[in-house]
Write an enzyme that holds these catalytic residues in place. Sequence first.
Site, PDB file in Angstrom:
ATOM      1  CG  ASN A   1      -2.064   0.985   1.083  1.00 38.09           C
ATOM      2  OD1 ASN A   1      -1.976   1.924   0.314  1.00 38.09           O
ATOM      3  ND2 ASN A   1      -3.119   0.795   1.839  1.00 38.09           N
ATOM      4  CG  ASP A   2       1.506   3.091   3.645  1.00 40.68           C
ATOM      5  OD1 ASP A   2       0.453   3.585   3.232  1.00 40.68           O
ATOM      6  OD2 ASP A   2       1.654   2.637   4.793  1.00 40.68           O
ATOM      7  CB  VAL A   3       6.033   0.412  -0.636  1.00 43.31           C
ATOM      8  CG1 VAL A   3       6.486   0.265   0.794  1.00 43.31           C
ATOM      9  CG2 VAL A   3       5.248  -0.807  -1.085  1.00 43.31           C
TER      10      VAL A   3
ATOM     11  CB  ALA B   1       1.721   4.869   7.069  1.00 48.01           C
TER      12      ALA B   1
END
Lengths: 105, 458
Positions: free
Chosen positions: B384-386, B425
């Site tokens: 997701n965040d990456v 996050a």
Amino acid sequence: MDIAVCRSSCLICMSMVLVLAIFLGFEIISKVPARLHTPLMSGSNAISGITLVGAVMVAGSAESNLNVILGTLAVIVATINVVGGYLVTDRMLGMFKRGKEGGGK
Amino acid sequence: MTVEHLVNLAYIISAVLFVFGLKLLTSQSTARKGNLMSAVGMFIAVVMTLLIRDIIDYKWLVVGVVVGGIIGAFAARLVAMTQMPQMVALFNGFGGMASLLVGWAAYRVMYNFDLFTATTIFIAVLVGGVTFSGSIVAWGKLATVISGRPILFPGQTVLNSILFIGTLVAGGILLMDAPISNIMLVTIILLSLILGVMAVVPIGGADMPVVISLLNSYSGIAGCAAGLAIQNNILIVAGALVGASGIILTNVMCKAMNRSLTNVLFGGFGASTVQEEGGPEGEVKPIVAEDAYFILEAADSVVFVPGYGMAVAQAQHAVHELERILEENGSDVKYAIHPVAGRMPGHMNVLLAEANVSYDKLVEMDDINKIIEGVDVCVVIGANDVVNPAARETKGSPIYGMPVINVDKSKTVIVLKRSMAAGFAGIENNLFYKENTRMLFGDAKSSLEALVAEFKKK
């Protein structure tokens, strides 16, 4: 009584060893590729089990009951690191395969 | 030549083997041999130490080695690769504890006060204690025994500062007050244990890769200090190597998250999720497995972008299966690995290696970003965040500036995701709303299996 091994060693010698080892460590380890970072960590867990050497000296010197207890505990946790660290690293590295050689599931 | 000289000579051999072992770890083909070499070095060091004349009682040594050996061997055999971060966290803690215990014992037999030895004992005990209790908390967060959320309360910094200063004062008393004071040392041990807990509780689960790298380094530093305290060269060398390794990894992790170490340690990242106004534009385009099949079937190049979600869904084998089918279908398949994909440095590579994915298919972030525009389909699995383009586009985003895999620049992105929930996050992902993004909702493993079934059907 002292449990020192290297009686001839001096502060300067030890500091020298320390500084050189730090530089050497940075030099080599910065070349380890990212994909091997997990085995690097578990492998360094095993190396940090080197405290086993110190623990053995404490536990074996039979200095006092408390020291034998402290030493034995230290031997146990350090051995877990050494044995567990090397074995799990080996297991992990054994999984890294290239191309079709991995073949079967 | 005395026994002591012989032992020290053996230590030199051990040190060389450790260094060589690490050097061989710089390449896949030699890494396993390197690990073996390092183990031989350890064996030599320990066996030779037994020759030292001070060691007169072997009974408890044998007990300790047998108990520790059995636990270690079982742990190494049984641990699942998804649990490696927890195991490394525990091992860091054990390393710290061993140094603490050795430092403590060394202090008790220091009959003649010596400032240098006392100082190094203080460092060994302090760093060892912080490493031990900090690692246990890190383990708890990784194993979700305790909440991964940062624990913050008012006055935390003040309390921590007082604790730290208190520990230093106790250390000062220990060093100035020449008579041996066991009570003072025990006080320092207790303070260091509390300090370790306090240092890790405010750090969120997403930052655990940094924390375990740092604690890895601490365990080396503690070992090094214990080595100085008992004047043992091999402890100094090995401790320094581990310390250096941990610091390098900490740095790599911080860079990959675009955060400074100070920010990780004191930032309390993720405690409150600040969401910038406006939010992402566009709409989410859900698809079913059959649509995804048509997209993949026509693709010449496919890049899988796995995240920890893939490991949680135990979907590694399903991914590998799909990879083989796609290759038979004539597509070129690669895996793009973000440095913080997974829960520790290099974790994703191990998880994929376990599923028999060939390591030459694994491509690091910087290399894949160079060619990402030419990629037909990126399949994001549990990441997701990456892959969040907000890191490039949204200035107010908490992850702004973090290096990400630019999947949105490829021709089509298929995101395998359970729901629209935010990532670790707690940040909304703009990727899901992009023109070229399709969402395949559902459990990653079932979705992949459905895709494999589609290929087999046709």
